[in-house]
Design a protein around this motif. Structure first.
Motif, PDB file in Angstrom:
ATOM      1  N   SER A  64       0.841  -1.195   0.000  1.00 46.14           N
ATOM      2  CA  SER A  64       0.000   0.000   0.000  1.00 46.14           C
ATOM      3  C   SER A  64       0.880   1.251   0.000  1.00 46.14           C
ATOM      4  O   SER A  64       2.042   1.218   0.412  1.00 46.14           O
ATOM      5  N   ILE A  65       0.305   2.350  -0.437  1.00 40.19           N
ATOM      6  CA  ILE A  65       1.007   3.635  -0.421  1.00 40.19           C
ATOM      7  C   ILE A  65       1.431   3.955   1.011  1.00 40.19           C
ATOM      8  O   ILE A  65       2.551   4.403   1.255  1.00 40.19           O
TER       9      ILE A  65
ATOM     10  N   VAL B  95       4.480   1.867   1.997  1.00 40.05           N
ATOM     11  CA  VAL B  95       5.684   2.358   1.321  1.00 40.05           C
ATOM     12  C   VAL B  95       6.146   3.658   1.971  1.00 40.05           C
ATOM     13  O   VAL B  95       7.333   3.842   2.280  1.00 40.05           O
ATOM     14  N   ALA B  96       5.216   4.580   2.197  1.00 37.77           N
ATOM     15  CA  ALA B  96       5.562   5.882   2.802  1.00 37.77           C
ATOM     16  C   ALA B  96       6.212   5.694   4.166  1.00 37.77           C
ATOM     17  O   ALA B  96       7.225   6.336   4.480  1.00 37.77           O
ATOM     18  N   GLU B  97       5.642   4.806   4.984  1.00 39.61           N
ATOM     19  CA  GLU B  97       6.204   4.562   6.320  1.00 39.61           C
ATOM     20  C   GLU B  97       7.610   3.991   6.229  1.00 39.61           C
ATOM     21  O   GLU B  97       8.497   4.376   6.996  1.00 39.61           O
ATOM     22  N   GLN B  98       7.823   3.055   5.296  1.00 39.90           N
ATOM     23  CA  GLN B  98       9.121   2.390   5.219  1.00 39.90           C
ATOM     24  C   GLN B  98      10.232   3.284   4.669  1.00 39.90           C
ATOM     25  O   GLN B  98      11.398   3.070   4.969  1.00 39.90           O
ATOM     26  N   VAL B  99       9.866   4.276   3.839  1.00 38.23           N
ATOM     27  CA  VAL B  99      10.903   5.172   3.295  1.00 38.23           C
ATOM     28  C   VAL B  99      10.899   6.527   4.002  1.00 38.23           C
ATOM     29  O   VAL B  99      11.644   7.431   3.631  1.00 38.23           O
TER      30      VAL B  99
ATOM     31  N   ARG C   8       2.483  10.163   2.792  1.00 34.84           N
ATOM     32  CA  ARG C   8       1.760   9.376   1.795  1.00 34.84           C
ATOM     33  C   ARG C   8       1.656  10.130   0.480  1.00 34.84           C
ATOM     34  O   ARG C   8       1.794   9.540  -0.591  1.00 34.84           O
ATOM     35  N   ALA C   9       1.423  11.443   0.549  1.00 36.12           N
ATOM     36  CA  ALA C   9       1.318  12.248  -0.679  1.00 36.12           C
ATOM     37  C   ALA C   9       2.637  12.229  -1.452  1.00 36.12           C
ATOM     38  O   ALA C   9       2.649  12.115  -2.684  1.00 36.12           O
TER      39      ALA C   9
ATOM     40  N   ASN D 208       3.987   7.666  -8.903  1.00 34.96           N
ATOM     41  CA  ASN D 208       3.406   8.094 -10.180  1.00 34.96           C
ATOM     42  C   ASN D 208       4.468   8.644 -11.123  1.00 34.96           C
ATOM     43  O   ASN D 208       4.421   8.395 -12.328  1.00 34.96           O
ATOM     44  N   ARG D 209       5.434   9.397 -10.589  1.00 37.60           N
ATOM     45  CA  ARG D 209       6.500   9.922 -11.442  1.00 37.60           C
ATOM     46  C   ARG D 209       7.355   8.782 -11.994  1.00 37.60           C
ATOM     47  O   ARG D 209       7.714   8.782 -13.177  1.00 37.60           O
TER      48      ARG D 209
END
Length: 193
Positions: A51-52, A55-59, A63-64, A71-72
């Motif tokens: 999930s987004i 991924v956001a938490e791990q890096v 989230r945005a 997307n990029r």
């Protein structure tokens, strides 16, 4: 192989499915990737269903930010898609082989299109060295593999010779990250959470 057989370095790429001799699309230089982009790619290679939020938490980004970066990476063609990694033996394809091919000069595009049609073809590469093409195939058994090589491959007029290398065992390096134990249980659900 002569240089004209290979996609010329520095020349603009021709879009997939374009007719031979089509006008090349101007090449857009790749955008540099930073350590966060590379971490996102590694995470998605290990689990394309992450999930987004995960991924956001791990890096360690919002989230945005993670959503925009993914997307990029997709828009830039760095991430070409998401797919399932298959255990071919459990899927009824118990025989795997790498097949090397020597082909007629300047016949790469023609041969590539014929190889794409082979049942069980998983990967095709134009390479340098003692042979021209490396083909990975998965078949139900050795009899089917033999028929594929002797009947289908060697019937292609541009194929001069083949050599078959049976795969006895393989390890998918993407199944686990470095120093991480296997993740038990069902895969995470799709979506943003």
């Amino acid at each position: 192989m002569p240089d004209e057989q290979m996609a010329g370095a520095g020349s603009a790429p021709v879009p997939p499915g374009s007719a031979p001799g089509a006008t090349p699309v101007p090449a857009v230089p790749p955008r540099p990737l930073d350590p966060i982009d590379r971490s996102i790619m590694r995470l998605l290679q290990a689990d394309g269903r992450a999930s987004i939020r995960s991924v956001a938490e791990q890096v360690h980004v919002s989230r945005a930010n993670a959503y925009a970066r993914i997307n990029r990476l997709i828009d830039d063609g760095v991430i070409r898609g998401f797919t399932a990694r298959v255990n071919h033996e459990r899927a009824g394809q118990g025989a795997s082989a790498y097949i090397t091919l020597k082909i007629v000069q300047n016949s790469w595009r023609t041969v590539r299109e014929q190889l794409r049609e082979l049942p069980g073809a998983a990967h095709i590469a134009l390479v340098s060295g003692d042979f021209d093409v490396l083909l990975l195939v998965h078949t139900p058994d050795n009899r089917t593999l033999r028929e594929l090589v002797l009947t289908r491959l060697q019937a292609i007029p541009e194929v001069l010779s083949t050599r078959t290398l049976l795969v006895f065992e393989e390890t998918d390096l993407l199944d686990q990250g470095p120093n991480q134990p296997p993740v038990p249980g069902p895969p995470p659900a799709l979506g943003e959470d």
